[in-house]
Design an enzyme around this catalytic site. Structure first.
Site, PDB file in Angstrom:
ATOM      1  N   GLY A   1       5.749 -25.442 -18.985  1.00 22.94           N
ATOM      2  CA  GLY A   1       5.766 -24.010 -19.738  1.00 22.94           C
ATOM      3  C   GLY A   1       4.981 -22.770 -19.104  1.00 22.94           C
ATOM      4  O   GLY A   1       5.124 -21.717 -19.637  1.00 22.94           O
ATOM      5  N   LEU A   2       5.096 -22.626 -17.702  1.00 21.57           N
ATOM      6  CA  LEU A   2       4.476 -21.874 -16.861  1.00 21.57           C
ATOM      7  C   LEU A   2       5.590 -20.708 -16.808  1.00 21.57           C
ATOM      8  O   LEU A   2       5.373 -19.433 -16.948  1.00 21.57           O
ATOM      9  CB  LEU A   2       3.905 -22.179 -15.515  1.00 21.57           C
ATOM     10  CG  LEU A   2       2.904 -22.979 -15.723  1.00 21.57           C
ATOM     11  CD1 LEU A   2       2.226 -23.380 -14.168  1.00 21.57           C
ATOM     12  CD2 LEU A   2       1.491 -22.546 -16.293  1.00 21.57           C
TER      13      LEU A   2
ATOM     14  N   ILE B   1       8.279 -20.937 -10.164  1.00 22.31           N
ATOM     15  CA  ILE B   1       7.033 -21.639 -10.327  1.00 22.31           C
ATOM     16  C   ILE B   1       7.049 -22.878  -9.166  1.00 22.31           C
ATOM     17  O   ILE B   1       8.175 -23.251  -8.767  1.00 22.31           O
ATOM     18  CB  ILE B   1       7.429 -22.479 -11.682  1.00 22.31           C
ATOM     19  CG1 ILE B   1       7.682 -21.328 -12.695  1.00 22.31           C
ATOM     20  CG2 ILE B   1       6.170 -23.494 -11.943  1.00 22.31           C
ATOM     21  CD1 ILE B   1       6.325 -20.451 -12.878  1.00 22.31           C
TER      22      ILE B   1
ATOM     23  N   TYR C   1      17.202 -19.263 -18.701  1.00 24.09           N
ATOM     24  CA  TYR C   1      17.174 -17.851 -19.158  1.00 24.09           C
ATOM     25  C   TYR C   1      17.866 -17.771 -20.484  1.00 24.09           C
ATOM     26  O   TYR C   1      17.769 -16.982 -21.465  1.00 24.09           O
ATOM     27  CB  TYR C   1      17.976 -16.990 -17.981  1.00 24.09           C
ATOM     28  CG  TYR C   1      17.259 -16.941 -16.804  1.00 24.09           C
ATOM     29  CD1 TYR C   1      15.917 -16.598 -16.794  1.00 24.09           C
ATOM     30  CD2 TYR C   1      17.918 -17.088 -15.667  1.00 24.09           C
ATOM     31  CE1 TYR C   1      15.340 -16.310 -15.714  1.00 24.09           C
ATOM     32  CE2 TYR C   1      16.999 -16.734 -14.590  1.00 24.09           C
ATOM     33  CZ  TYR C   1      15.777 -16.419 -14.601  1.00 24.09           C
ATOM     34  OH  TYR C   1      15.025 -16.140 -13.423  1.00 24.09           O
TER      35      TYR C   1
END
Ligand SMILES: CC(C)(COP(=O)(O)OP(=O)(O)OC[C@H]1O[C@@H](n2cnc3c(N)ncnc32)[C@H](O)[C@@H]1OP(=O)(O)O)[C@@H](O)C(=O)NCCC(=O)NCCS
Length: 174
Positions: free
Chosen positions: A105-106, A97, A141
């Site tokens: 939140g992407l 990103i 993650y």
């Protein structure tokens, strides 16, 4: 409210620009200019990216905010996976990103989209390699259920680094 979209993309220019810009933002401060230039020339050339886009076992997802490309993800299945992994696995090879769009939140949106694809294709595991010192990405993650299963070498220019291998379950459809 900004309009946010996660969509598959085959637009080489968008993917090339996002690939180079996010890689530079993430790693330039930590590596020599020579290693960065070599990595970009060897791994992110327009020709190579075109081959990857054309590979039916690879998918590029692009996140846009009000139509502006803000980040991307590359997932692989079958023989496109960068390690010898079974057919019921999907690899997240790249997830980046742009700095200006982080923490909105992407990354999560792209990851949820990839899990949805994996589920629809009947995959049981999602896996990835992440640089052992990339604490923000590892924290991200772990939120998606990834745990460490091993490690492998990652070569940046002439510098050999260690990536953690992480894996998460893909829950089957209800
Ligand atoms: C890792 C990355 C993809 C996360 O994308 P993002 O859009 O910023 O993440 P989200 O906004 O969806 O974050 C979801 C959650 O992940 C965790 N998280 C994300 N960035 C984090 C950070 N820098 N430090 C700690 N936790 C983080 C948080 O729990 C966050 O929730 P919160 O914002 O409500 O606290 C993004 O930071 C990135 O592109 N980093 C640089 C490239 C990179 O390292 N990619 C991975 C290469 S393997």
């Amino acid at each position: 409210m900004p309009m946010i979209e996660m969509a598959q993309s085959a637009d080489t220019t968008t993917i090339r620009d996002l690939s180079v810009d996010t890689f530079t933002e993430t790693f330039a401060a930590l590596n020599t200019q020579e290693d960065m230039d070599k990595y970009i020339a060897d791994n992110l050339s327009p020709e190579l990216l075109q081959q990857e886009i054309d590979n039916p076992n690879s998918t590029f997802l692009v996140a846009t905010v009000d139509g502006v490309p803000a980040g991307y993800m590359k997932v692989n299945t079958g023989a496109a996976q960068t390690e010898d992994m079974p057919d019921d696995h999907m690899e997240v090879q790249r997830l980046y990103i742009l700095k200006a769009f982080k923490r909105n939140g992407l990354g999560s949106g792209l990851m949820r989209t990839a899990f949805g694809m994996a589920r629809a294709q009947g995959k049981t595991k999602m896996w990835l390699g992440v640089w052992e010192h990339n604490d923000p990405a590892i924290a991200f993650y772990k939120r998606f259920g990834f745990t460490q299963i091993g490690s492998h070498d990652f070569v940046l220019g002439d510098d050999r680094q260690t990536d953690l291998l992480m894996e998460a379950n893909v829950e089957p459809k209800e």
